[in-house]
Write a protein that holds these residues in place. Structure first.
Motif, PDB file in Angstrom:
ATOM      1  N   ALA A 321       0.823  -1.218   0.000  1.00 50.43           N
ATOM      2  CA  ALA A 321       0.000   0.000   0.000  1.00 50.43           C
ATOM      3  C   ALA A 321       0.851   1.260   0.000  1.00 50.43           C
ATOM      4  CB  ALA A 321      -0.933   0.005   1.212  1.00 50.43           C
ATOM      5  N   ALA A 322       2.131   1.136   0.374  1.00 51.49           N
ATOM      6  CA  ALA A 322       3.045   2.278   0.301  1.00 51.49           C
ATOM      7  C   ALA A 322       3.372   2.535  -1.165  1.00 51.49           C
ATOM      8  CB  ALA A 322       4.316   1.988   1.093  1.00 51.49           C
ATOM      9  N   ALA A 323       3.163   3.737  -1.632  1.00 50.51           N
ATOM     10  CA  ALA A 323       3.250   4.030  -3.067  1.00 50.51           C
ATOM     11  C   ALA A 323       4.615   3.672  -3.647  1.00 50.51           C
ATOM     12  CB  ALA A 323       2.940   5.505  -3.307  1.00 50.51           C
ATOM     13  N   GLY A 324       5.686   3.988  -2.932  1.00 53.93           N
ATOM     14  CA  GLY A 324       7.016   3.710  -3.459  1.00 53.93           C
ATOM     15  C   GLY A 324       7.279   2.229  -3.604  1.00 53.93           C
ATOM     16  N   ILE A 325       6.869   1.443  -2.613  1.00 49.67           N
ATOM     17  CA  ILE A 325       7.088  -0.002  -2.664  1.00 49.67           C
ATOM     18  C   ILE A 325       6.245  -0.629  -3.772  1.00 49.67           C
ATOM     19  CG2 ILE A 325       6.848  -2.161  -1.378  1.00 49.67           C
ATOM     20  CD1 ILE A 325       7.538  -0.622   1.166  1.00 49.67           C
ATOM     21  N   ARG A 326       5.008  -0.199  -3.892  1.00 44.76           N
ATOM     22  CA  ARG A 326       4.164  -0.716  -4.977  1.00 44.76           C
ATOM     23  C   ARG A 326       4.771  -0.384  -6.342  1.00 44.76           C
ATOM     24  NH1 ARG A 326      -1.348  -2.178  -5.756  1.00 44.76           N
ATOM     25  NH2 ARG A 326      -1.990  -1.870  -7.930  1.00 44.76           N
ATOM     26  N   ALA A 327       5.255   0.847  -6.493  1.00 45.26           N
ATOM     27  CA  ALA A 327       5.840   1.254  -7.770  1.00 45.26           C
ATOM     28  C   ALA A 327       7.082   0.434  -8.089  1.00 45.26           C
ATOM     29  CB  ALA A 327       6.182   2.744  -7.739  1.00 45.26           C
ATOM     30  N   ALA A 328       7.873   0.109  -7.071  1.00 45.54           N
ATOM     31  CA  ALA A 328       9.067  -0.706  -7.295  1.00 45.54           C
ATOM     32  C   ALA A 328       8.695  -2.124  -7.710  1.00 45.54           C
ATOM     33  CB  ALA A 328       9.936  -0.730  -6.042  1.00 45.54           C
ATOM     34  N   ALA A 329       7.689  -2.699  -7.062  1.00 46.97           N
ATOM     35  CA  ALA A 329       7.234  -4.037  -7.433  1.00 46.97           C
ATOM     36  C   ALA A 329       6.687  -4.053  -8.860  1.00 46.97           C
ATOM     37  CB  ALA A 329       6.164  -4.520  -6.456  1.00 46.97           C
ATOM     38  N   GLU A 330       5.923  -3.026  -9.199  1.00 49.55           N
ATOM     39  CA  GLU A 330       5.386  -2.930 -10.554  1.00 49.55           C
ATOM     40  C   GLU A 330       6.515  -2.737 -11.564  1.00 49.55           C
ATOM     41  OE1 GLU A 330       1.560  -0.911 -12.775  1.00 49.55           O
ATOM     42  OE2 GLU A 330       2.234  -0.123 -10.840  1.00 49.55           O
ATOM     43  N   GLY A 331       7.530  -1.961 -11.188  1.00 46.54           N
ATOM     44  CA  GLY A 331       8.675  -1.772 -12.072  1.00 46.54           C
ATOM     45  C   GLY A 331       9.439  -3.053 -12.316  1.00 46.54           C
ATOM     46  N   LEU A 332       9.627  -3.839 -11.271  1.00 47.97           N
ATOM     47  CA  LEU A 332      10.297  -5.130 -11.440  1.00 47.97           C
ATOM     48  C   LEU A 332       9.554  -5.991 -12.449  1.00 47.97           C
ATOM     49  CD1 LEU A 332      12.486  -7.195 -10.428  1.00 47.97           C
ATOM     50  CD2 LEU A 332      10.760  -7.975  -8.784  1.00 47.97           C
ATOM     51  N   MET A 333       8.220  -6.018 -12.331  1.00 50.08           N
ATOM     52  CA  MET A 333       7.412  -6.888 -13.197  1.00 50.08           C
ATOM     53  C   MET A 333       7.162  -6.295 -14.582  1.00 50.08           C
ATOM     54  SD  MET A 333       4.620  -8.626 -10.633  1.00 50.08           S
ATOM     55  CE  MET A 333       3.974  -7.136  -9.877  1.00 50.08           C
ATOM     56  N   THR A 334       7.462  -5.012 -14.754  1.00 51.71           N
ATOM     57  CA  THR A 334       7.248  -4.349 -16.041  1.00 51.71           C
ATOM     58  C   THR A 334       8.539  -4.191 -16.829  1.00 51.71           C
ATOM     59  OG1 THR A 334       5.407  -3.096 -15.094  1.00 51.71           O
ATOM     60  CG2 THR A 334       6.332  -2.272 -17.152  1.00 51.71           C
ATOM     61  N   VAL A 335       9.624  -3.860 -16.133  1.00 50.82           N
ATOM     62  CA  VAL A 335      10.874  -3.496 -16.796  1.00 50.82           C
ATOM     63  C   VAL A 335      11.909  -4.613 -16.755  1.00 50.82           C
ATOM     64  CG1 VAL A 335      12.786  -1.842 -16.814  1.00 50.82           C
ATOM     65  CG2 VAL A 335      10.473  -1.063 -16.235  1.00 50.82           C
ATOM     66  N   ASP A 336      12.192  -5.136 -15.558  1.00 44.86           N
ATOM     67  CA  ASP A 336      13.320  -6.060 -15.408  1.00 44.86           C
ATOM     68  C   ASP A 336      13.013  -7.497 -15.819  1.00 44.86           C
ATOM     69  OD1 ASP A 336      14.785  -3.968 -14.495  1.00 44.86           O
ATOM     70  OD2 ASP A 336      14.914  -4.636 -12.403  1.00 44.86           O
ATOM     71  N   VAL A 337      11.840  -7.982 -15.471  1.00 47.47           N
ATOM     72  CA  VAL A 337      11.558  -9.407 -15.646  1.00 47.47           C
ATOM     73  C   VAL A 337      11.121  -9.789 -17.056  1.00 47.47           C
ATOM     74  CG1 VAL A 337      10.085 -11.319 -14.892  1.00 47.47           C
ATOM     75  CG2 VAL A 337      11.090  -9.782 -13.197  1.00 47.47           C
ATOM     76  N   PRO A 338      10.165  -9.100 -17.693  1.00 48.27           N
ATOM     77  CA  PRO A 338       9.581  -9.597 -18.943  1.00 48.27           C
ATOM     78  C   PRO A 338      10.545  -9.899 -20.084  1.00 48.27           C
ATOM     79  CG  PRO A 338       8.193  -7.888 -18.022  1.00 48.27           C
ATOM     80  CD  PRO A 338       9.457  -7.892 -17.211  1.00 48.27           C
ATOM     81  N   PRO A 339      11.623  -9.124 -20.304  1.00 43.84           N
ATOM     82  CA  PRO A 339      12.450  -9.413 -21.479  1.00 43.84           C
ATOM     83  C   PRO A 339      13.048 -10.810 -21.525  1.00 43.84           C
ATOM     84  CG  PRO A 339      12.963  -7.234 -20.614  1.00 43.84           C
ATOM     85  CD  PRO A 339      12.082  -7.902 -19.606  1.00 43.84           C
ATOM     86  N   ASP A 340      13.181 -11.465 -20.388  1.00 46.93           N
ATOM     87  CA  ASP A 340      13.808 -12.785 -20.354  1.00 46.93           C
ATOM     88  C   ASP A 340      12.816 -13.917 -20.143  1.00 46.93           C
ATOM     89  OD1 ASP A 340      16.618 -11.858 -20.554  1.00 46.93           O
ATOM     90  OD2 ASP A 340      16.134 -10.865 -18.673  1.00 46.93           O
ATOM     91  N   LEU A 341      11.538 -13.618 -20.225  1.00 50.51           N
ATOM     92  CA  LEU A 341      10.515 -14.651 -20.059  1.00 50.51           C
ATOM     93  C   LEU A 341      10.145 -15.274 -21.399  1.00 50.51           C
ATOM     94  CD1 LEU A 341       8.002 -12.997 -17.554  1.00 50.51           C
ATOM     95  CD2 LEU A 341       9.847 -14.602 -17.035  1.00 50.51           C
ATOM     96  N   ASP A 342       9.862 -16.551 -21.362  1.00 45.43           N
ATOM     97  CA  ASP A 342       9.307 -17.263 -22.508  1.00 45.43           C
ATOM     98  C   ASP A 342       7.810 -17.407 -22.242  1.00 45.43           C
ATOM     99  OD1 ASP A 342       8.753 -18.842 -24.681  1.00 45.43           O
ATOM    100  OD2 ASP A 342       9.673 -20.658 -23.860  1.00 45.43           O
ATOM    101  N   VAL A 343       7.047 -16.403 -22.616  1.00 45.51           N
ATOM    102  CA  VAL A 343       5.628 -16.339 -22.260  1.00 45.51           C
ATOM    103  C   VAL A 343       4.831 -17.294 -23.160  1.00 45.51           C
ATOM    104  CG1 VAL A 343       3.625 -14.843 -22.010  1.00 45.51           C
ATOM    105  CG2 VAL A 343       5.916 -13.946 -21.533  1.00 45.51           C
ATOM    106  N   PRO A 344       4.048 -18.213 -22.569  1.00 43.22           N
ATOM    107  CA  PRO A 344       3.243 -19.125 -23.395  1.00 43.22           C
ATOM    108  C   PRO A 344       2.279 -18.370 -24.297  1.00 43.22           C
ATOM    109  CG  PRO A 344       3.304 -19.862 -21.101  1.00 43.22           C
ATOM    110  CD  PRO A 344       3.901 -18.485 -21.135  1.00 43.22           C
ATOM    111  N   ASP A 345       2.005 -18.944 -25.461  1.00 43.08           N
ATOM    112  CA  ASP A 345       1.066 -18.332 -26.400  1.00 43.08           C
ATOM    113  C   ASP A 345      -0.278 -18.081 -25.722  1.00 43.08           C
ATOM    114  OD1 ASP A 345       2.958 -18.455 -28.368  1.00 43.08           O
ATOM    115  OD2 ASP A 345       2.172 -20.282 -29.294  1.00 43.08           O
ATOM    116  N   GLY A 346      -0.778 -16.873 -25.916  1.00 39.89           N
ATOM    117  CA  GLY A 346      -2.091 -16.536 -25.382  1.00 39.89           C
ATOM    118  C   GLY A 346      -2.090 -16.075 -23.940  1.00 39.89           C
ATOM    119  N   PHE A 347      -0.932 -16.094 -23.276  1.00 37.97           N
ATOM    120  CA  PHE A 347      -0.875 -15.686 -21.877  1.00 37.97           C
ATOM    121  C   PHE A 347      -0.760 -14.163 -21.799  1.00 37.97           C
ATOM    122  CE2 PHE A 347       0.861 -14.947 -17.692  1.00 37.97           C
ATOM    123  CZ  PHE A 347       0.280 -15.929 -16.910  1.00 37.97           C
ATOM    124  N   ASP A 348      -1.631 -13.536 -21.021  1.00 39.75           N
ATOM    125  CA  ASP A 348      -1.683 -12.073 -20.910  1.00 39.75           C
ATOM    126  C   ASP A 348      -0.819 -11.633 -19.730  1.00 39.75           C
ATOM    127  OD1 ASP A 348      -2.293  -9.386 -20.575  1.00 39.75           O
ATOM    128  OD2 ASP A 348      -4.418  -9.642 -21.048  1.00 39.75           O
TER     129      ASP A 348
END
Length: 496
Positions: A321-348
């Motif tokens: 609920a702390a804005a900074g911590i939420r933003a950091a968690a969202e940043g991890l899942m938006t910026v750092d993690v996705p480029p190296d994932l092999d996302v299954p077809d159709g997965f949102d």
């Protein structure tokens, strides 16, 4: 205080129909042995099994085995294996009793009974949720830690002090008595958990009896899995609330969220429950799902937990609920993690990210940051170190993953929240970490000491000066500015 009867088979008729198990527990027999009978299993695989029986029939009962203490056995045995499950979110609570567990053993006191159960020809599957550290792996992560005293003892005398020793003892008797095949299903948060367990069991058997190793290779399968459900520790207040709703005392109640996921590699040696009828996904390749879960969910969960501990938040929902911590968690899942994932077809992936943030913020789950933060040396290699290594190999700067690692470093070095309260360290390498740090809180010294632990940090990052400088800078800022301000600043800089 009102004195209530204990939940048990004889008390089930007292409950309203919607509170009773969807199957008749007495009609089940032990077909599955589960090692690691904690709250997670009771809120996850045991429910899938029960729901599969309700949907498709069968007699798939579970023998649950507690590893570290008799507490779970002593809670469940007087209740005939019955326990309640409270599913909570902002809309309220759904409660019912579960009945798939038909027998409970304590491994350290009942090793012969455990060996007999694994060898029982009626048993077709052994499942595990024993946590990463119970696999007793060496620094490579794939071999047995032969320096471990209990691993060495099991090797020497054929004992079953360790999980792998328990499997070997049961498999050896199974081979001797009848030779029926078996499926061993790891449900722990390890990438490639099935192949890792197969390797450990195979190595143990090869050292002990090469013929047994050959038999295991031919007759035992180790499918990979991915599991997901948030299951906080049950409190005394939770038990009192549930007792009031049931009108019965329940010492084994579990609390969980509505979301649940189980992805299973479809590689079995024999029969199994129709878990897909209960919502499980059977697939030829679990790897993309487990990588997403480890790096998106578990990675951000750890980041939230360490930042939350530093900023004095006892619960994950309060931390996110702390804005900074939420933003950091969202940043991890938006910026750092996705480029190296092999996302299954159709997965949102965008939907998944939003779903995770909503789950973390669930106000009805009192999930302690300390519970998520425990065993960081074992968990973070897959959750944050791997993301950092992949991003650095691609020439990128994983600032959010580094922030999570710096927060862990701050926790284990300072051991104090920003309000001065002590942060207990629950980690199998706590003594080694303390020895390495030698009481220092200097950012450069702390980063150097922890990067030098090969069992924790990848060599490529330990030898990466820019990444070392990034960690040192973030650790210094956490000490000077606090967790929430640092997280907010990192998120703002990344968005600029």
């Amino acid at each position: 205080m009102t004195s209530r009867a204990r939940l048990s088979a004889t008390q089930l008729p007292r409950l309203d129909a919607q509170l009773r198990p969807p199957i008749e527990p007495g009609q089940l027999r032990t077909r599955i042995v589960h090692l690691g009978l904690g709250a997670f299993h009771r809120a996850h695989q045991a429910l899938y099994t029960e729901q599969a029986v309700a949907a498709d029939g069968g007699d798939w009962g579970i023998c649950g085995v507690t590893q570290r203490s008799p507490a779970v056995r002593d809670a469940l045995a007087p209740q005939d294996g019955l326990y309640s499950v409270a599913v909570r979110d902002a809309d309220g609570e759904q409660l019912r009793v579960a009945g798939a567990i038909r027998e409970v053993l304590f491994a350290r006191e009942q090793p012969d009974a455990l060996t007999a159960r694994i060898a029982d020809p009626a048993v077709a599957i052994v499942t595990l949720t024993v946590t990463e550290k119970a696999y007793r792996r060496d620094e490579s992560g794939r071999g047995l830690d032969l320096r471990d005293a209990e691993v060495a003892a099991d090797q020497a005398d054929g004992g079953s002090r360790t999980v792998v020793g328990q499997l070997i003892a049961g498999l050896a008797r199974r081979r001797r008595d009848h030779g029926a095949p078996l499926t061993v299903l790891s449900c722990d948060n390890l990438p490639g958990n099935g192949p890792i367990l197969a390797g450990l069991v195979g190595e143990f058997a090869q050292r002990r009896d090469p013929d047994l190793a050959d038999w295991i290779s031919a007759h035992v399968r180790f499918p990979a899995t991915m599991v997901d459900r948030i299951v906080p520790a049950t409190t005394a207040e939770d038990r009192a609330h549930i007792a009031a709703r049931l009108g019965l005392e329940d010492q084994a109640a579990v609390i969980t969220e509505p979301f649940t996921q189980w992805v299973i590699e479809d590689d079995f040696t024999g029969p199994r429950p129709a878990w897909e009828r209960a919502g499980a996904l059977l697939t030829a390749d679990v790897a993309p799902y487990e990588q997403m879960k480890l790096r998106m969910l578990n990675g951000s969960h750890s980041l939230i937990a360490y930042l939350g501990q530093l900023s004095g938040h006892a619960y994950v929902a309060d931390a996110v609920a702390a804005a900074g911590i939420r933003a950091a968690a969202e940043g991890l899942m938006t910026v750092d993690v996705p480029p190296d994932l092999d996302v299954p077809d159709g997965f949102d992936l965008d939907h998944y990210r939003g779903e995770l943030l909503a789950r973390f913020a669930n106000p009805a789950l009192h999930y302690r940051t300390a519970q998520v933060a425990m065993d960081g040396s074992q968990k973070l290699p897959m959750r944050l170190w791997a993301t950092s290594a992949d991003r650095r190999a691609a020439g990128q700067t994983p600032v959010f993953a580094a922030l999570g690692l710096a927060a862990w470093m701050r926790v284990v070095s300072a051991r104090l929240a920003e309000d001065g309260r002590a942060i207990p360290i629950d980690d199998p390498l706590a003594a080694a970490i303390s020895e390495r740090l030698a009481g220092s809180e200097d950012p450069g010294a702390v980063v150097g000491a922890l990067l030098g632990m090969s069992e924790v940090a990848p060599a490529a990052l330990a030898e990466d000066p820019p990444f070392r400088e990034l960690l040192t800078d973030l650790l210094g800022r956490l000490a000077a500015d606090g967790a929430e301000r640092t997280a907010a600043a990192v998120a703002e800089r990344s968005a600029a």
